[in-house]
Scaffold this active site. Structure first.
Site, PDB file in Angstrom:
ATOM      1  CD  GLU A  68      38.430   9.193  44.569  1.00 10.56           C
ATOM      2  OE1 GLU A  68      39.719   9.019  44.587  1.00 10.56           O
ATOM      3  OE2 GLU A  68      38.139  10.321  44.707  1.00 10.56           O
ATOM      4  CD  GLU A  78      37.104  12.426  48.871  1.00  8.95           C
ATOM      5  OE1 GLU A  78      37.942  13.323  48.201  1.00  8.95           O
ATOM      6  OE2 GLU A  78      37.190  11.503  49.516  1.00  8.95           O
ATOM      7  CG  ASN A 117      43.098   8.512  47.494  1.00  5.47           C
ATOM      8  OD1 ASN A 117      41.911   8.050  47.070  1.00  5.47           O
ATOM      9  ND2 ASN A 117      43.885   9.889  47.108  1.00  5.47           N
TER      10      ASN A 117
HETATM   11  O1  AHR Z   1      40.551  14.665  49.476  1.00  2.55           O
HETATM   12  C1  AHR Z   1      41.736  14.115  49.029  1.00  2.55           C
HETATM   13  C2  AHR Z   1      41.563  12.707  47.911  1.00  2.55           C
HETATM   14  O2  AHR Z   1      41.003  13.136  47.491  1.00  2.55           O
HETATM   15  C3  AHR Z   1      40.837  11.773  49.254  1.00  2.55           C
HETATM   16  O3  AHR Z   1      41.770  11.123  50.021  1.00  2.55           O
HETATM   17  C4  AHR Z   1      40.170  11.453  47.519  1.00  2.55           C
HETATM   18  O4  AHR Z   1      39.007  10.028  48.203  1.00  2.55           O
HETATM   19  C5  AHR Z   1      40.533  11.639  46.620  1.00  2.55           C
HETATM   20  O5  AHR Z   1      40.760  11.747  45.206  1.00  2.55           O
END
Ligand code: AHR
Length: 523
Positions: free
Chosen positions: A198, A314, A96
């Site tokens: 995201e 992720e 994020n």
């Molecule tokens: O990894 C933590 C957060 O999780 C990241 O910033 C985001 O991309 C996801 O929602």
């Protein structure tokens, strides 16, 4: 008791005989400007300078020319190519965070870099760690950099400039500025670029509709490849099994090389935790089908298709209750989390054919197996299976295994499958054959997710002679056991080295896999 089984490992029965071997990029990492990941994990926190063993130079602004100087040596020792985790690729700077990160704030003399508020985690960003530091860090680890672009508040012009700054070889403005800042002639040569993070999320500065994102990402992809046609672009997906993914894959297939998906398995209750990765496995299958569908559509229109891989950039076990709060997502991972995590590792290996990259979120301090304190590091419960997979479950081929009949029959909530009911087995296993200079070696991961029942398995081989066996077993009676700085070895593998004779006499007819335990064998 679970029904006993026979595992026959035949080196001629590969699951994907024509495929590339398992990529080491399944064990990639991720560094986000979040909590103590960068500041405190990678470099010492300027706010809380450490008493000893930390390599923070007087002028941190010289980091870019000082190579390994300035980094926490202990963390680097774990992540590096010759370390325990052998990270082959690192994603940065978010997450994020990237959706309001302006890369030009993070280059040039440190003292002149602006401090900014950042909107993802609502903290301040000092910009001490920027692009040149990231590249330096990757060089130190001997891993490949993977940069995610800001498609939130960032412009296409900024993105093009970032790419030129990193990869430009001519005497143009941004390439020259890089040379000036780093004192080095050679480009950063960043091959992998993410088209936003995201962008569907309401918490994101982006917060877009799939059609808007698809249009914007196509334009960006086209322009980025004009600056450097050799790069690999990663489109921004959701879980892999959503309308967003369908629409984005459809639109980006001709222009992007991989499609990113994210999924975190929730980890509060036992079942949610140990079966959580089953949802990811389904999502991978659905995402692959969406890619196939997009290719079929193009074939019908007589247009070329593409073997677009999934970039699972992720993934992890992440429990909101355990990790949220004021501590920058610093989750203490217990024994049950470790079982859930082993299921994740099995899934990634089983699905390797469709996955180009997988990045564990994250590499240090933030929802991570590796934690720091000023005076040292802590290997959490997840660390040990990760290190074994990263070292042994690559550059090989999947072996065929039978299916295991005892399946979970409780409520389906734990697996979060959007596409109907799914019943994963209590036993979850993958086996990999790796060619070696004098033949081959077999690596076997066996997870027993049953909370109360042991399992017995008879292991046989074809085309393979055992010389020696190394067996790692992680078992604890206490499902909530954790490693702490005070008791760092509460959950660690017990390691047994056996020669052929010992193996034959002790285990050939019966390998006992305890209830809620994990075993890793190297033959
Ligand atoms: O990894 C933590 C957060 O999780 C990241 O910033 C985001 O991309 C996801 O929602």
């Amino acid at each position: 008791r679970l029904r006993p089984a026979r595992l026959h490992l035949d080196v001629d029965r590969l699951v994907h005989p024509a495929e590339q071997p398992i990529t080491d990029k399944l064990y990639s990492g991720f560094l986000e400007h979040l909590g103590r990941c960068i500041y405190g994990g990678i470099v010492d926190s300027p706010k809380h300078p450490s008493p000893k063993d930390l390599l923070l130079p007087q002028d941190i602004g010289d980091l870019a020319t000082k190579g390994r100087l300035g980094w926490r040596k202990d963390v680097m020792g774990c992540l590096a190519k010759d370390g325990e985790l052998q990270i082959p690729m690192m994603r940065w700077p978010g997450g994020n965070f990237v959706s309001n990160y302006h890369w030009q704030d993070g280059i040039g003399p440190i003292s002149q870099r602006p401090k900014r508020i950042e909107l993802a985690w609502l903290s301040d960003e000092s910009n001490i760690f920027g692009t040149d530091e990231f590249i330096d860090y990757c060089r130190g680890l001997e891993c490949e950099p993977y940069i995610c672009l800001n498609m939130g508040t960032g412009t296409l012009e900024e993105a093009l400039a970032w790419l030129e700054y990193c990869n430009g070889t001519g005497d143009t403005h941004w390439a020259e500025l890089r040379r000036k800042n780093t004192g080095r002639k050679e480009p950063h040569a960043v091959k992998y670029w993410g088209l936003g993070n995201e962008m569907w999320g309401p918490w994101q500065v982006g917060n877009m509709l799939p059609s808007d994102y698809a249009r914007k990402a196509r334009r960006w992809a086209h322009a980025l490849k004009l600056v450097d046609p050799t790069i690999q672009l990663v489109s921004c997906g959701e879980t892999g099994a959503s309308e967003w993914d369908r629409e984005v894959i459809q639109a980006l297939l001709p222009l992007a090389d991989m499609h990113s998906i994210h999924y975190y398995a929730p980890g509060l209750e036992y079942e949610k935790n140990v079966f959580g990765a089953a949802a990811a496995e389904k999502h991978i299958d659905v995402c692959k089908s969406l890619i196939d569908m997009a290719n079929i559509g193009r074939a019908l229109e007589r247009m070329p298709g593409k073997d677009m891989k999934i970039c699972f950039d992720e993934w992890n076990v992440w429990d909101d209750v355990k990790a949220r709060g004021t501590n920058g997502l610093e989750q203490t991972y217990d024994y049950t989390d470790m079982l859930g995590f082993c299921a994740w590792l099995n899934v990634l290996v089983r699905k390797h054919k469709d996955i180009g990259i997988a990045c564990l979120a994250q590499s240090v301090n933030v929802i991570s197996p590796l934690m720091t304190r000023p005076d040292g590091i802590l290997r959490q419960t997840l660390y040990y299976p990760l290190a074994l997979f990263s070292k042994y479950m690559k550059n090989g081929h999947l072996l065929q295994l039978p299916s295991f009949p005892d399946v979970y029959t409780g409520p389906t909530y734990p697996v979060y499958i959007q596409q109907g009911e799914y019943r994963p087995s209590y036993i979850d296993s993958v086996a990999v054959m790796v060619k070696t200079s004098n033949g081959c070696s077999i690596r076997l991961s066996i997870l027993n997710r049953h909370p109360t029942a042991d399992w017995e398995v008879k292991i046989g081989f074809s085309g393979f002679n055992i010389e020696k066996v190394q067996l790692h077993e992680i078992y604890s009676d206490d499902l909530a056991a954790v490693n702490t700085f005070e008791t760092p070895s509460a959950v660690v593998p017990a390691v047994f080295n056996l020669d052929n004779k010992e193996w034959q006499s002790k285990h050939v007819d019966k390998l006992a896999v305890k209830k809620h335990s994990w075993m890793f064998l190297i033959f």
